[in-house]
Design a protein around this motif. Structure first.
Motif, PDB file in Angstrom:
ATOM      1  N   THR A  51       1.905 -27.043  68.803  1.00 40.89           N
ATOM      2  CA  THR A  51       2.067 -28.464  68.519  1.00 40.89           C
ATOM      3  C   THR A  51       2.274 -28.679  67.025  1.00 40.89           C
ATOM      4  O   THR A  51       1.689 -27.985  66.202  1.00 40.89           O
ATOM      5  CB  THR A  51       0.823 -29.250  68.968  1.00 40.89           C
ATOM      6  N   ALA A  52       3.142 -29.636  66.695  1.00 39.90           N
ATOM      7  CA  ALA A  52       3.479 -30.048  65.327  1.00 39.90           C
ATOM      8  C   ALA A  52       4.343 -29.040  64.564  1.00 39.90           C
ATOM      9  O   ALA A  52       4.670 -29.275  63.406  1.00 39.90           O
ATOM     10  CB  ALA A  52       2.235 -30.412  64.522  1.00 39.90           C
ATOM     11  N   ASP A  53       4.751 -27.933  65.207  1.00 39.85           N
ATOM     12  CA  ASP A  53       5.700 -27.031  64.557  1.00 39.85           C
ATOM     13  C   ASP A  53       7.064 -27.714  64.501  1.00 39.85           C
ATOM     14  O   ASP A  53       7.458 -28.411  65.446  1.00 39.85           O
ATOM     15  CB  ASP A  53       5.848 -25.720  65.337  1.00 39.85           C
ATOM     16  N   LEU A  54       7.797 -27.496  63.409  1.00 40.83           N
ATOM     17  CA  LEU A  54       9.168 -27.989  63.293  1.00 40.83           C
ATOM     18  C   LEU A  54      10.100 -26.930  63.857  1.00 40.83           C
ATOM     19  O   LEU A  54       9.914 -25.735  63.594  1.00 40.83           O
ATOM     20  CB  LEU A  54       9.523 -28.268  61.833  1.00 40.83           C
ATOM     21  N   PHE A  55      11.113 -27.369  64.633  1.00 40.41           N
ATOM     22  CA  PHE A  55      12.026 -26.401  65.223  1.00 40.41           C
ATOM     23  C   PHE A  55      13.435 -26.957  65.326  1.00 40.41           C
ATOM     24  O   PHE A  55      13.675 -28.144  65.129  1.00 40.41           O
ATOM     25  CB  PHE A  55      11.519 -25.938  66.598  1.00 40.41           C
TER      26      PHE A  55
END
Length: 157
Positions: A51-55
Motif C-alpha cells: 500500500t502507498a507504493d508508487l507504480f
C-alpha cells in the motif's frame, strides 16, 4: 472514487496459490497520462508491492484495463498474509490485536487475510504477535513483501 482512483490489473506468480494470478486493486491516480499511480489496496496474493507504493501502469487494449508494469517508489510499508489453521478460531481476535498497533487487514474469506504494516510500525512487534499464534498452531503466515525498513527492524532486535 472513480474520479481520483482506477482499478489496476496486477498479474504475478503467487507462492501462496502456486500459480499465476490476476488481482485488481484500487490505486490513486497520480498522473493518468504518464501512467503513475499510488496503490490504495492491500494485496491478497503476494504481488511485490505494498500500500502507498508508487507504480507505473499502461492501458492494455486486450485486457481493457490499466496493467501494472513496475514499482517506481516504495513507501516502506509491508504486506503479510495470514492463514487461519484452527477450525472455528475467530480471526477477529488477531485482526483486533494487529489493529491496536495500527496494522489494518482485509479478509479474503474466513481463513485468509492480508495485513498492511505501515512504515512507522516496528515490524519485530508484529512478527512476535504472529509467531505467538503460529507456535500455538492457530495460524501460518507468509511475508510476500517486507520493506527494507521492516527488514532492518528485525536485525536490530
Amino acid at each position: 472514487m472513480a474520479d481520483t482512483h482506477k482499478k489496476i490489473l496486477f498479474k504475478y506468480y503467487s507462492d501462496f496459490l502456486g500459480e499465476t494470478v490476476s488481482e485488481t486493486m484500487w490505486a490513486e491516480i497520480i498522473n493518468l497520462e504518464k501512467g503513475f499511480f499510488k496503490l490504495d489496496n492491500i494485496p491478497f496474493f503476494g504481488a511485490s508491492i505494498a500500500t502507498a507504493d508508487l507504480f507505473y501502469a499502461e492501458y492494455d487494449e486486450n485486457e481493457k484495463n490499466f496493467v501494472y508494469l513496475e514499482t517506481i517508489e516504495h513507501s516502506g510499508n509491508s504486506i503479510v498474509q495470514i492463514l487461519i489453521l484452527e477450525k472455528d478460531f475467530d480471526k477477529e481476535a488477531i485482526r483486533e490485536k494487529l489493529k491496536a498497533i495500527n496494522c489494518l487487514s482485509e479478509n479474503l474469506n474466513d481463513t485468509f487475510l492480508a495485513v498492511e504494516i505501515v512504515r512507522d510500525i516496528d515490524y519485530s512487534i508484529v512478527k512476535n504477535i504472529l509467531k505467538e499464534y503460529e507456535t500455538q498452531e492457530i495460524i501460518e503466515f507468509a511475508e510476500p513483501y517486507i520493506s527494507e525498513k521492516h527488514r532492518a527492524d528485525l536485525l536490530k532486535n
